[in-house]
Design an enzyme around this catalytic site. Structure first.
Site, PDB file in Angstrom:
ATOM      1  N   LYS A 141      12.419  -3.852  13.951  1.00 40.38           N
ATOM      2  CA  LYS A 141      12.482  -5.259  14.339  1.00 40.38           C
ATOM      3  C   LYS A 141      13.344  -5.996  13.333  1.00 40.38           C
ATOM      4  CE  LYS A 141      10.836  -7.324  11.471  1.00 40.38           C
ATOM      5  NZ  LYS A 141      11.212  -7.434  10.023  1.00 40.38           N
ATOM      6  N   TYR A 226       6.855 -11.775  13.397  1.00 43.44           N
ATOM      7  CA  TYR A 226       5.478 -11.242  13.454  1.00 43.44           C
ATOM      8  C   TYR A 226       4.548 -12.259  14.111  1.00 43.44           C
ATOM      9  CZ  TYR A 226       6.611  -7.296  10.441  1.00 43.44           C
ATOM     10  OH  TYR A 226       7.139  -6.147   9.931  1.00 43.44           O
TER      11      TYR A 226
HETATM   12  P1  NDP Z   1      16.525  -2.426   2.528  1.00 47.26           P
HETATM   13  O1  NDP Z   1      17.517  -3.395   2.033  1.00 47.26           O
HETATM   14  O2  NDP Z   1      15.485  -1.960   1.569  1.00 47.26           O
HETATM   15  O3  NDP Z   1      17.271  -1.102   3.080  1.00 47.26           O
HETATM   16  C1  NDP Z   1      18.293  -1.156   4.014  1.00 47.26           C
HETATM   17  C2  NDP Z   1      19.139   0.104   3.894  1.00 47.26           C
HETATM   18  O4  NDP Z   1      20.170   0.017   4.870  1.00 47.26           O
HETATM   19  C3  NDP Z   1      19.852   0.251   2.550  1.00 47.26           C
HETATM   20  O5  NDP Z   1      19.069   0.897   1.591  1.00 47.26           O
HETATM   21  C4  NDP Z   1      21.056   1.084   2.938  1.00 47.26           C
HETATM   22  O6  NDP Z   1      20.650   2.438   3.005  1.00 47.26           O
HETATM   23  C5  NDP Z   1      21.343   0.671   4.372  1.00 47.26           C
HETATM   24  N1  NDP Z   1      22.509  -0.228   4.484  1.00 47.26           N
HETATM   25  C6  NDP Z   1      23.636   0.050   5.186  1.00 47.26           C
HETATM   26  N2  NDP Z   1      24.503  -0.963   5.105  1.00 47.26           N
HETATM   27  C7  NDP Z   1      23.950  -1.909   4.317  1.00 47.26           C
HETATM   28  C8  NDP Z   1      24.383  -3.190   3.843  1.00 47.26           C
HETATM   29  N3  NDP Z   1      25.577  -3.708   4.199  1.00 47.26           N
HETATM   30  N4  NDP Z   1      23.552  -3.869   3.037  1.00 47.26           N
HETATM   31  C9  NDP Z   1      22.364  -3.386   2.693  1.00 47.26           C
HETATM   32  N5  NDP Z   1      21.885  -2.179   3.110  1.00 47.26           N
HETATM   33  C10 NDP Z   1      22.682  -1.439   3.920  1.00 47.26           C
HETATM   34  O7  NDP Z   1      15.874  -3.032   3.842  1.00 47.26           O
HETATM   35  P2  NDP Z   1      14.457  -2.734   4.487  1.00 47.26           P
HETATM   36  O8  NDP Z   1      14.145  -1.290   4.391  1.00 47.26           O
HETATM   37  O9  NDP Z   1      13.473  -3.696   3.951  1.00 47.26           O
HETATM   38  O10 NDP Z   1      14.718  -3.186   6.011  1.00 47.26           O
HETATM   39  C11 NDP Z   1      15.446  -2.370   6.920  1.00 47.26           C
HETATM   40  C12 NDP Z   1      15.083  -2.754   8.357  1.00 47.26           C
HETATM   41  O11 NDP Z   1      13.695  -2.551   8.543  1.00 47.26           O
HETATM   42  C13 NDP Z   1      15.335  -4.223   8.720  1.00 47.26           C
HETATM   43  O12 NDP Z   1      15.737  -4.314  10.050  1.00 47.26           O
HETATM   44  C14 NDP Z   1      13.967  -4.885   8.562  1.00 47.26           C
HETATM   45  O13 NDP Z   1      13.795  -6.005   9.409  1.00 47.26           O
HETATM   46  C15 NDP Z   1      13.051  -3.752   8.962  1.00 47.26           C
HETATM   47  N6  NDP Z   1      11.752  -3.833   8.282  1.00 47.26           N
HETATM   48  C16 NDP Z   1      10.620  -3.643   9.026  1.00 47.26           C
HETATM   49  C17 NDP Z   1       9.392  -3.656   8.445  1.00 47.26           C
HETATM   50  C18 NDP Z   1       8.183  -3.355   9.257  1.00 47.26           C
HETATM   51  O14 NDP Z   1       7.075  -3.511   8.746  1.00 47.26           O
HETATM   52  N7  NDP Z   1       8.315  -2.920  10.487  1.00 47.26           N
HETATM   53  C19 NDP Z   1       9.212  -3.947   7.013  1.00 47.26           C
HETATM   54  C20 NDP Z   1      10.462  -4.060   6.300  1.00 47.26           C
HETATM   55  C21 NDP Z   1      11.674  -4.014   6.931  1.00 47.26           C
HETATM   56  P3  NDP Z   1      21.562   3.614   2.362  1.00 47.26           P
HETATM   57  O15 NDP Z   1      21.707   3.280   0.903  1.00 47.26           O
HETATM   58  O16 NDP Z   1      20.768   4.827   2.636  1.00 47.26           O
HETATM   59  O17 NDP Z   1      22.868   3.575   3.091  1.00 47.26           O
END
Ligand code: NDP
Length: 396
Positions: A141, A226
């Site tokens: 989401k 949420y």
């Molecule tokens: P993070 O910032 O922790 O991680 C995102 C990952 O995406 C990065 O580590 C990187 O992985 C990759 N990435 C690729 N391009 C980019 C960019 N331009 N900038 C930053 N990161 C990039 O985010 P979250 O894990 O918190 O969130 C990811 C998704 O999950 C979102 O859509 C968020 O809304 C959703 N979410 C859902 C939750 C839930 O409870 N259902 C809780 C938290 C988030 P790499 O280094 O491997 O390329």
């Protein structure tokens, strides 16, 4: 001529055998005291795209305890991190992809599902690429940044005959499921007002969540969703109108591009009214209270990964009794969610939270922004049917 993608619509012999095993286990799960997992080689393989906080802290551990799902591949822009994580979880180097060679995943028979855990703006592109590669898609989401993108994602998955589910974990969580049951059966009477809040402090201005092009917006699509999605789930109804106000503290660098806070009111066909608040500028709080004519009840915290607590206050004769409810058995929400998707793929059922559920949230989110911007009530499409966008109930 049959194309590569068309060929992948039909399950291979190995996939058929996995599907049968999962479907058999799923049919028996209600009868068994300790529902059994299927053999690891019969579980559906997940490729997780984006190795950020949610993936590393929640999803990979959750995949280790799934009954019908397992980790099969990793997709990351950081090769060193991907190799380290692959080693930790026993994934071979052939199961590591980056954002450029991601499409080669179509040739990996170990991968049945692509789970997209990237910044919001990337959900659209990777859903379409995953569907074209012949994989089913579980997408975090918010589904995407616009209604148009959501519609294109649904169409791409339909064209490829692949299932699409949005990862609304609250709809797979046991406390919220019990509250939904009470609400639907009017245990404490007819619901009149719902109050819901989800807020936290954004750590700084340099995170992707502070960039409009990546997040799509601020608190609303990230955490305010949420409030919206949970109320729709608890009531089973769709809102008929919205009125919203937003505010961002002037000079706070975190809110140069995205909104800090949003308040929105929703009206529902049953007469229920909801007051929703979300902010990127408050101490963390995640709770809701449902006021019905014979009592009120709710959760605080309501949206955490664990440790949810239920509160009930009901009128007994003339006195009002405030009860702290006993805790109920909690399961990992992410594991339940992924196993539900695997079950839907194996047994050919519509997921409880399909793409249409994510699209409906995005339509309402666009109306909330419009209302805040124009300072007026926005009317929404009217639906009389319950759970109009949901598929098969995961059943607790
Ligand atoms: P993070 O910032 O922790 O991680 C995102 C990952 O995406 C990065 O580590 C990187 O992985 C990759 N990435 C690729 N391009 C980019 C960019 N331009 N900038 C930053 N990161 C990039 O985010 P979250 O894990 O918190 O969130 C990811 C998704 O999950 C979102 O859509 C968020 O809304 C959703 N979410 C859902 C939750 C839930 O409870 N259902 C809780 C938290 C988030 P790499 O280094 O491997 O390329």
């Amino acid at each position: 001529m049959i194309t590569n993608t068309q060929l992948q619509r039909f399950p291979t012999k190995e996939q058929e055998s996995k599907y049968q095993a999962i479907c058999h286990a799923a049919k028996n799960k209600q009868k068994e005291k300790y529902p059994a997992p299927v053999d690891p080689e019969k579980r559906l393989g997940y490729a997780v795209v984006g190795l950020g906080k949610l993936t590393l802290e929640e999803l990979l551990p959750a995949l280790s305890i799934c009954k019908y799902s397992k980790l099969a591949a990793l997709v990351s822009g950081d090769g060193d991190k991907a190799r380290k994580v692959a080693q930790q979880y026993g994934i071979p180097n052939t199961g590591i992809y980056n954002y450029q060679n991601f499409d080669d995943i179509k040739n990996n028979p170990e991968v049945d599902v692509v789970y997209i855990v990237l910044p919001n703006s990337m959900h659209h592109e990777f859903t379409i690429r995953a569907a074209k590669a012949g994989k089913h898609v579980l997408c975090e989401k918010p589904m995407a940044n616009t209604v148009k993108e959501c519609e294109e994602m649904i169409t791409a998955c339909q064209k490829a005959d692949r299932k699409l589910m949005i990862a609304y974990r609250i709809q797979y969580e046991a406390y919220n499921a019990l509250i939904k049951q009470w609400t639907r059966e009017e245990k404490y009477g007819k619901v009149k007002i719902i109050e819901v809040y989800n807020g936290q402090n954004l750590p700084g201005p340099n995170v992707w969540r502070a960039k409009k092009s990546l997040g799509g917006g601020g608190a609303l699509p990230d955490i305010g969703i949420y409030c919206l999605n949970t109320i729709r789930y608890l009531l089973g109804e769709e809102p008929t109108s919205v009125l919203a106000h937003s505010f961002s503290t002037p000079g706070d660098a975190r809110f140069r591009e995205v909104e800090e806070s949003m308040l929105f009111q929703l009206t529902f066909p049953s007469g229920a009214l909801a007051m929703c608040g979300t902010s990127y500028g408050t101490h963390m709080a995640k709770s809701y209270k449902i006021y019905a004519d014979e009592g009120y009840y709710g959760l605080d915290p309501a949206f955490s990964y664990s440790g949810l607590q239920m509160h009930v206050s009901e009128q007994l004769d003339t006195k009002i009794e405030l009860k702290q409810m006993p805790t109920i058995r909690e399961e990992d929400q992410f594991a339940v969610e992924m196993d539900h998707f695997s079950e839907c793929i194996a047994c050919d059922k519509q997921p409880y939270t399909p793409g249409e559920e994510g699209l409906q949230d995005m339509k309402i989110i666009e109306a909330i922004y419009q209302s805040a911007y124009e300072g007026r009530i926005i009317k929404l499409d009217y639906y009389t049917e319950q759970d109009v966008f949901r598929g098969t109930d995961p059943i607790y």
